[in-house]
Write an enzyme that holds these catalytic residues in place. Structure first.
Site, PDB file in Angstrom:
ATOM      1  N   GLU A   1       0.553  -0.889   0.101  1.00 42.87           N
ATOM      2  CA  GLU A   1       0.196  -0.378   0.230  1.00 42.87           C
ATOM      3  C   GLU A   1       1.158   1.367   0.114  1.00 42.87           C
ATOM      4  OE1 GLU A   1      -0.791  -2.384   2.130  1.00 42.87           O
ATOM      5  OE2 GLU A   1      -2.707  -2.987   0.938  1.00 42.87           O
TER       6      GLU A   1
ATOM      7  N   ASP B   1      31.837  22.808 -19.171  1.00 43.32           N
ATOM      8  CA  ASP B   1      32.533  24.208 -18.896  1.00 43.32           C
ATOM      9  C   ASP B   1      33.860  24.306 -18.451  1.00 43.32           C
ATOM     10  OD1 ASP B   1      30.635  24.960 -21.481  1.00 43.32           O
ATOM     11  OD2 ASP B   1      29.557  26.513 -19.960  1.00 43.32           O
TER      12      ASP B   1
ATOM     13  N   ASP C   1      25.760  27.620 -20.299  1.00 40.32           N
ATOM     14  CA  ASP C   1      25.691  28.908 -19.755  1.00 40.32           C
ATOM     15  C   ASP C   1      24.649  30.042 -21.297  1.00 40.32           C
ATOM     16  OD1 ASP C   1      27.414  29.741 -21.543  1.00 40.32           O
ATOM     17  OD2 ASP C   1      28.631  29.380 -19.546  1.00 40.32           O
TER      18      ASP C   1
ATOM     19  N   ASP D   1      22.907  26.858 -26.370  1.00 42.27           N
ATOM     20  CA  ASP D   1      23.754  25.656 -26.015  1.00 42.27           C
ATOM     21  C   ASP D   1      22.274  25.328 -25.158  1.00 42.27           C
ATOM     22  OD1 ASP D   1      26.138  26.750 -25.632  1.00 42.27           O
ATOM     23  OD2 ASP D   1      26.456  27.078 -23.464  1.00 42.27           O
TER      24      ASP D   1
ATOM     25  N   ASN E   1       0.926  -3.259   7.230  1.00 43.44           N
ATOM     26  CA  ASN E   1       1.769  -2.246   5.542  1.00 43.44           C
ATOM     27  C   ASN E   1       1.906  -0.888   5.822  1.00 43.44           C
ATOM     28  OD1 ASN E   1       2.348  -4.553   4.706  1.00 43.44           O
ATOM     29  ND2 ASN E   1       0.224  -4.566   3.598  1.00 43.44           N
TER      30      ASN E   1
HETATM   31  P1  ATP Z   1      33.685  28.365 -21.493  1.00 44.37           P
HETATM   32  O1  ATP Z   1      33.084  27.229 -22.836  1.00 44.37           O
HETATM   33  O2  ATP Z   1      35.322  27.148 -21.131  1.00 44.37           O
HETATM   34  O3  ATP Z   1      33.088  29.252 -20.594  1.00 44.37           O
HETATM   35  P2  ATP Z   1      34.939  30.567 -22.512  1.00 44.37           P
HETATM   36  O4  ATP Z   1      34.868  31.122 -21.545  1.00 44.37           O
HETATM   37  O5  ATP Z   1      37.134  30.359 -22.992  1.00 44.37           O
HETATM   38  O6  ATP Z   1      34.960  29.210 -22.580  1.00 44.37           O
HETATM   39  P3  ATP Z   1      33.542  32.134 -24.140  1.00 44.37           P
HETATM   40  O7  ATP Z   1      33.314  32.557 -23.051  1.00 44.37           O
HETATM   41  O8  ATP Z   1      32.730  31.248 -25.596  1.00 44.37           O
HETATM   42  O9  ATP Z   1      34.186  30.312 -24.024  1.00 44.37           O
HETATM   43  O10 ATP Z   1      34.715  32.722 -25.291  1.00 44.37           O
HETATM   44  C1  ATP Z   1      35.059  32.276 -26.273  1.00 44.37           C
HETATM   45  C2  ATP Z   1      36.860  32.778 -26.931  1.00 44.37           C
HETATM   46  O11 ATP Z   1      36.251  34.075 -26.518  1.00 44.37           O
HETATM   47  C3  ATP Z   1      37.534  33.102 -25.412  1.00 44.37           C
HETATM   48  O12 ATP Z   1      38.889  32.229 -25.214  1.00 44.37           O
HETATM   49  C4  ATP Z   1      37.847  34.111 -26.083  1.00 44.37           C
HETATM   50  O13 ATP Z   1      39.670  34.684 -26.159  1.00 44.37           O
HETATM   51  C5  ATP Z   1      37.057  34.908 -26.080  1.00 44.37           C
HETATM   52  N1  ATP Z   1      36.518  36.047 -25.377  1.00 44.37           N
HETATM   53  C6  ATP Z   1      36.227  35.787 -23.836  1.00 44.37           C
HETATM   54  N2  ATP Z   1      35.529  36.651 -23.401  1.00 44.37           N
HETATM   55  C7  ATP Z   1      36.155  37.754 -24.106  1.00 44.37           C
HETATM   56  C8  ATP Z   1      35.407  39.401 -23.849  1.00 44.37           C
HETATM   57  N3  ATP Z   1      33.893  39.443 -23.383  1.00 44.37           N
HETATM   58  N4  ATP Z   1      35.455  40.287 -24.834  1.00 44.37           N
HETATM   59  C9  ATP Z   1      36.102  39.412 -26.562  1.00 44.37           C
HETATM   60  N5  ATP Z   1      36.888  38.293 -26.373  1.00 44.37           N
HETATM   61  C10 ATP Z   1      35.755  37.463 -25.124  1.00 44.37           C
END
Ligand code: ATP
Length: 872
Positions: free
Chosen positions: A285, A327, A612, A616, A706
């Site tokens: 039950e 990530d 994030d 995605d 039960n």
């Molecule tokens: P994860 O995917 O693990 O979060 P991540 O932060 O490197 O890693 P993204 O945020 O997609 O991934 O960034 C990809 C790339 O873009 C980075 O490796 C960097 O070279 C560039 N990037 C990240 N943030 C900026 C920003 N605010 N302005 C310009 N380029 C950026």
């Protein structure tokens, strides 16, 4: 019992509502409802207390009990009838209370994961829950946000939204702030309006709210429909199927027992009572309620440990996870960036040694500050940590970013996006409109044709690029994240397009450290021990990612790192071959993530994937456990995920997986406990009917066990804490049924032992004087007590000495409560009559205790020997 914890399915609700849904297509409506399931912005009709209460009586097994009560009444056992009805009503009340409690706890989980909005309050930008947004509010939208109210765009930076929840059209819609007066436009074409329920896929905008809740376009539609609730989990479904099959088997056996009794020329009503006793003995039950309670308690525990489960199904699947795709930035690492080396004008220096009189180095700092949004004022950092690090570099040289940005106003921008990996802003630099760009080095070098040096702007040839790549490699190998900076003069201040990010002049590199989270190393090691493969998936550079993965223990000798473009070039067969070796995927696109999940799923693995960003969402939906980031994640990703990490921490995923394993294990043990106890009762009734003995128990006795004395230890078993050895087991095969051979074997074997002890007590009571009342009381007391002792056996595989008697205080409390209840039935005069118990002598009680503990002693001796053999 008939738990109605979960409401009807989406499809059922829709069928009911189709006629009134105002011409909405079923598919469109299903899409909307599904989207709005967990994060409903509008409240739907809820079930009333009476409705829920009555639903508790809908179960076939309950119907059998009602029939049993009627038969008891006909056979003159009025007390039994009263008790059965009392128990049924009590149970229905419990079921109702549990329904509303569970609903409340799901609501609070939903509230934890409900969307927020950035609004202007008291002159400052603050984040508030969507519920608190009111008409007239100024809301700031950016890529990844869920639009929580209808509103008019008043400031627009290339805003693109996905309005598929309203229009069914999945293409992004661009928004403009102009509206042509008097022009009548269709919903999806209202270019200056955004609608609640749409997702911002690109750009940003400021919006004034015109309608919220039910006064939004989606609200009007949603008001036509009931809010849907979650469906049963696979485990609950398989247990429901099991109880249906059980009900049929019970009915069949009842017919046999009834026939057998008639054959022995027993009076018809007595024969019926035998059949009734058997039915009551066999029906678990409390089973379904207990599974739901344990699952719900599991989600509460996980929520306390920062993992918010949005769907009870996820608790079960978590236990089978064998691949965690995570990530890097912020999940495995701290996401606390700090500038290390910089490279400009052919020099590699520490950030603090930047020389401002050097033109390229000064321009590098200028771009870093102007092409960023972050601020760092009095230690309060706001914005993307990568950009905060850049702003902090400026602080070292006395550059106050807010004032500096006011001096060089932004005349346009192309927002950052992880696919493009660049961000650009337009400024007037010394009278020339100039595009300042920062981003991934590989992307920047692909677009750069010149280089800025102290000798002026020079062409950037292949040798120059190789030199920059060499420096980048040296920095990345230390696990540093490297950003490249460049610029391009434009002919005029005009709206920007992606085409403008070409023919760039390279200025320099800034590298920053993002240390791994301290707990990541241990969590990766724990996952490995538990047979779970961790895979790093990142947008970052391959060399940086591999260096970090090595530090954390994800990448070991013999493993491979792969870039998104290399993955694109691979066939599925090739990927399948190499999959087990690939520990790091760098520069991935959201499509890559889907392919990785798919490849592991082809191998029959249960995959968890983190994400994030807006893009995605499909990968999160595809994964068995989609995990969104509570702090940095977009609302869209949270909506698509089945679990949200409140602390964005990888270690929390591993903890949740282990919790999932523990919950499943505990449910399995609780099932073993309940069904082996039932088996004992069935065997006793069957035996008595075959041998021609009087009934060993009245139906009320079995109901009492039960529903009351068995339920408490079962819940206690469900609360058994996780053990270290959980890490040493391999992930559970999701295809293996919960009631497998080994479990069925234990149910039968342990049931037989308890049954033998119970019948021994019965015979002792029956004695030579054939005292049926005493025999029944002895059998009832022995069965109850033996099952209470048995609660300790079912706490885990190991012997109680290994588990520790006091390590689950709930099981001790449940045992004590069971004893009090049994004593009350045996000793309180009022209950004595209801339960038809005969008075017991001290010798009887001694015998009951001895016989009741015997099965547990046997089971524990068996466990001790097995533990020793295993150890030896
Ligand atoms: P994860 O995917 O693990 O979060 P991540 O932060 O490197 O890693 P993204 O945020 O997609 O991934 O960034 C990809 C790339 O873009 C980075 O490796 C960097 O070279 C560039 N990037 C990240 N943030 C900026 C920003 N605010 N302005 C310009 N380029 C950026």
């Amino acid at each position: 019992m008939a738990d109605t914890f979960f409401n009807r399915s989406v499809e059922e609700v829709l069928q009911e509502q189709e006629s009134s849904s105002g011409g909405l297509s079923n598919a469109q409506a299903a899409d909307r409802l599904k989207k709005y399931g967990p994060n409903a912005l509008v409240e739907g009709k809820k079930k009333g207390v009476l409705q829920v209460f009555l639903e508790q009586f809908k179960d076939l097994l309950v119907v059998i009990l009602i029939v049993a009560a009627i038969i008891s009444m006909l056979s003159g056992q009025g007390e039994s009838t009263i008790v059965i009805f009392a128990v049924l009503i009590l149970n229905a009340i419990l079921g109702t209370v549990q329904y509303f409690k569970a609903e409340k706890s799901l609501e609070s989980l939903k509230a934890m994961s409900s969307p927020t909005a950035k609004v202007l309050r008291g002159g400052a930008k603050v984040e508030v829950p969507s519920k608190e947004v009111v008409p007239g509010d100024i809301v700031f939208l950016e890529a990844g946000d869920l639009v929580v109210a209808d509103g008019r765009v008043i400031e627009n930076f290339s805003l693109k939204v996905n309005e598929s929840s309203l229009t069914g059209e999945s293409e992004g819609v661009e928004k403009t702030e102009e509206v042509i007066p008097g022009e009548k436009v269709a919903l999806g074409d209202q270019k200056n309006m955004v609608f609640s329920g749409s997702l911002v896929t690109y750009g940003r905008a400021t919006v004034v709210v015109t309608g919220t809740g039910m006064h939004t376009e989606i609200g009007k539609i949603a008001s036509l429909m009931n809010q849907t609730q979650q469906r049963k989990t696979p485990l609950q479904q398989s247990l429901d199927d099991f109880s249906k099959k059980l009900a049929v088997i019970i009915l069949a056996i009842c017919v046999v027992v009834f026939g057998l009794s008639l054959y022995r020329e027993m009076p018809i009503l007595d024969s019926l009572m035998f059949a009734v006793a058997l039915a009551v003995a066999a029906i678990p039950e409390a089973l379904s309620s207990i599974v739901t309670i344990v699952l719900a308690m599991g989600t509460q525990k996980m929520a306390k440990e920062n993992a918010i489960i949005k769907d009870l199904k996820a608790v079960e699947s978590l236990g089978s996870v064998s691949v965690i795709c995570s990530d890097k930035t912020g999940t495995l690492t701290q996401n606390k960036m700090c500038v290390q080396k910089i490279y400009a004008d052919g020099q590699l220096l520490d950030g603090k040694d930047l020389q401002l009189p050097n033109d390229p180095q000064r321009l590098l700092l200028k771009i870093a500050i102007l092409a960023s949004d972050a601020t760092s004022v009095d230690g309060a950092d706001i914005g993307d940590p990568t950009e905060v690090a850049l702003v902090q570099l400026g602080d070292l040289f006395g550059v106050e970013e807010v004032a500096y940005r006011q001096q060089h106003p932004r005349l346009g921008e192309i927002a950052f996006d992880s696919d493009r990996k660049l961000m650009s802003t337009l400024h007037d630099i010394d009278g020339t409109p100039t595009l300042l760009t920062k981003g991934a080095i590989d992307v920047m070098l692909g677009r750069a044709t010149k280089i800025f040096t102290s000798k002026g702007v020079l062409p950037l040839d292949e040798a120059g690029k190789q030199e920059i790549l060499r420096v980048n490699n040296a920095l990345s190998e230390q696990g540093l994240r490297v950003l490249a900076f460049g610029y391009r003069p434009l002919d005029a201040v005009r709206p920007l397009t992606l085409e403008d990010e070409t023919d760039m002049t390279f200025v320099g590199l800034i590298s920053m450290i993002d240390p791994p989270r301290e707990e990541s190393v241990q969590a990766v090691a724990d996952a490995k021990r538990a047979g779970i493969r961790t895979v790093m998936i990142t947008g970052d550079h391959k060399v940086t990612a591999t260096a970090i993965a090595r530090k954390i223990g994800i990448f070991t000798d013999g493993d491979m790192a792969l870039e998104g473009v290399e993955l694109d070039a691979m066939s599925d067969e090739e990927l399948d071959q190499k999959l087990a070796k690939i520990a790091v995927y760098a520069r991935v696109s959201p499509e890559n993530k889907i392919r990785i999940v798919d490849a592991w799923q082809r191998k029959g693995r249960i995959v968890s994937m983190t994400g994030d960003g807006v893009n995605d969402a499909p990968a999160l939906k595809k994964a068995d456990i989609g995990v969104a980031m509570g702090i940095t994640g977009t609302e869209v990703s949270k909506d698509a995920a089945s679990m949200i990490l409140e602390d964005d921490n990888f270690a929390t995923i591993v903890k949740a997986v282990l919790n999932g394993r523990n919950v499943y294990e505990n449910i399995k043990n609780a099932i073993q406990f309940l069904l082996s106890g039932n088996m004992a009762a069935i065997l006793c009734v069957l035996f008595a009917s075959i041998v021609g003995l009087p009934m060993p128990f009245a139906p009320v006795h079995l109901l009492f066990i039960n529903l009351l004395t068995d339920s408490l230890p079962a819940i206690a078993i469900g609360m058994e804490p996780a053990r270290k050895d959980l890490l040493d087991r391999k992930p559970r095969d999701p295809k293996e049924p919960i009631l497998n051979r080994s479990l069925l074997g234990k149910i039968f074997g342990q049931g037989l032992l308890i049954g033998i002890a119970t019948m021994a007590a019965f015979y002792i009571g029956y004695g030579s004087t054939q005292n049926a009342a005493l025999a029944m009381t002895m059998a009832f007391a022995t069965l109850t007590l033996a099952r209470l002792f048995h609660g300790f056996n079912c706490r885990g595989e190991k012997s109680i000495f290994r588990l520790g008697l006091g390590s689950n205080k709930y099981s001790l409390m449940a045992f004590a409560a069971g004893i009090v209840l049994l004593a009350a039935v045996l000793l309180l005069p009022f209950l004595e009559t209801l339960f038809q118990v005969a008075p017991l002598t001290l010798a009887n009680v001694g015998m009951i205790v001895l016989l009741a503990i015997l099965p547990t002693v046997c089971i524990q001796i068996f466990k001790v020997i097995r533990d020793l053999v295993k150890k030896g």
